[in-house]
Design an enzyme around this catalytic site. Structure first.
Site, PDB file in Angstrom:
ATOM      1  N   ARG A 142      65.519  59.292  49.569  1.00  0.00           N
ATOM      2  CA  ARG A 142      66.937  58.878  49.614  1.00  0.00           C
ATOM      3  C   ARG A 142      67.253  58.182  50.935  1.00  0.00           C
ATOM      4  NH1 ARG A 142      69.842  64.300  48.898  1.00  0.00           N
ATOM      5  NH2 ARG A 142      71.790  63.112  48.945  1.00  0.00           N
ATOM      6  N   ARG A 149      71.119  71.316  45.364  1.00  0.00           N
ATOM      7  CA  ARG A 149      70.979  70.136  44.522  1.00  0.00           C
ATOM      8  C   ARG A 149      69.505  69.759  44.424  1.00  0.00           C
ATOM      9  NH1 ARG A 149      75.388  65.698  46.559  1.00  0.00           N
ATOM     10  NH2 ARG A 149      73.577  64.334  46.443  1.00  0.00           N
ATOM     11  N   LYS A 187      80.351  62.395  53.830  1.00  0.00           N
ATOM     12  CA  LYS A 187      81.327  61.611  53.050  1.00  0.00           C
ATOM     13  C   LYS A 187      82.168  62.520  52.135  1.00  0.00           C
ATOM     14  CE  LYS A 187      78.058  59.042  51.231  1.00  0.00           C
ATOM     15  NZ  LYS A 187      76.875  59.664  51.861  1.00  0.00           N
ATOM     16  N   ARG A 199      76.811  50.742  47.224  1.00  0.00           N
ATOM     17  CA  ARG A 199      75.551  51.237  47.744  1.00  0.00           C
ATOM     18  C   ARG A 199      74.575  50.099  48.043  1.00  0.00           C
ATOM     19  NH1 ARG A 199      75.904  56.955  47.238  1.00  0.00           N
ATOM     20  NH2 ARG A 199      73.829  57.818  47.284  1.00  0.00           N
ATOM     21  N   ARG A 245      72.387  72.259  52.704  1.00  0.00           N
ATOM     22  CA  ARG A 245      73.557  72.214  51.810  1.00  0.00           C
ATOM     23  C   ARG A 245      73.356  73.127  50.593  1.00  0.00           C
ATOM     24  NH1 ARG A 245      75.764  66.570  49.986  1.00  0.00           N
ATOM     25  NH2 ARG A 245      73.595  66.279  49.427  1.00  0.00           N
TER      26      ARG A 245
END
Ligand code: AP5
Length: 218
Positions: free
Chosen positions: A172, A161, A13, A88, A127
């Site tokens: 998540r 992160r 996203k 969400r 990431r």
């Protein structure tokens, strides 16, 4: 352009928002980025959000809706926006519909970035973010040479992160299944859903999005 980018954590996203901003000149409104900014500044809102974010849970609706209401009222959102990571859950989707109806600017499309669980996991664990300029990289999928590019005249300072640690990613993805996935049928019924295959390089995914929304770039 007034669109929502919907998709599981790691579906791309943020990456696609960056390409859409360049092509269409409308701002990205990312609740994740707004919350991380608030945390970095140590605001009361940021401190409240920290525990939920680090545990991979959703931040409470009242906090997120307050933030979105404020952001949508800023002048740069008048001509359109890309909502990334919001809504969400169904309560947020309904609140958004009401906010946009009041502003007379309804959503034009909801783009679902569709990606297999195994690939999501790899994209999230790989990431890395530059602490200085916030550019997003991936140790597995970034184009060769990109990771060694300079940030100004220094090397990027890459960090992971907190919620990209393996133990939080599972949580998540569970939250996505339970709370966010129901939005797919919600937006399908509203006639707004466009499904895009996100299992391709970022430029191909971008072309798929453009095709799905049928809006020519400026
Ligand atoms: P948020 O920041 O929104 O995280 P997310 O939805 O989990 O999404 P991500 O940022 O992890 O992934 P992405 O889809 O943007 O993928 P990216 O482009 O970076 O939310 C974080 C937290 O904040 C939540 O857990 C929650 O606590 C809170 N929060 C946020 N919004 C909320 C809300 N509305 N309500 C309540 N709480 C909220 O790509 C991932 C990686 O893959 C990158 O390394 C990238 O380089 C790579 N990549 C991307 N595209 C490709 C491609 N095509 N090919 C190869 N690699 C690619």
């Amino acid at each position: 352009m007034r669109i929502v980018l919907l998709g599981a954590p790691g579906s791309g996203k943020g990456t696609q928002s960056a390409l859409l901003i360049k092509a269409y000149g409308v701002p990205q409104i990312s609740t994740g980025d707004l919350l991380r900014e608030a945390r970095a500044k140590g605001t009361e809102l940021g401190l409240r959000a920290k525990a939920a974010m680090d545990a991979g849970k959703l931040v409470d609706d009242a906090t997120v809706l307050g933030m979105i209401r404020e952001r949508l009222s800023q002048p740069d959102a008048v001509n359109g926006f890309i909502l990334d990571g919001f809504p969400r859950n169904l309560a947020q989707a309904e609140a958004l519909e009401k906010m946009l109806a009041d502003l007379g600017t309804p959503l034009e499309a909801v783009v679902l970035l569709n990606l297999d669980l195994k690939i999501l996991f790899k994209r999230l664990t790989g990431r890395r973010i530059c602490e200085t300029c916030n550019q997003v990289f991936n140790i597995y999928t970034s184009p060769p040479g990109m990771l060694t590019e300079k940030c100004g005249d220094k090397p990027h300072r890459l960090i992971q992160r907190e919620d990209d640690k393996e133990e939080v990613i599972g949580k998540r993805l569970d939250v996505y299944e339970a709370q966010t996935k129901p939005l797919i049928s919600h937006y399908r019924e509203a006639g707004l859903l466009r499904v895009v295959d996100a299992d391709a390089d970022m430029n191909t995914v971008f072309k798929n999005i453009q095709q799905a929304i049928g809006t020519p770039a400026q």
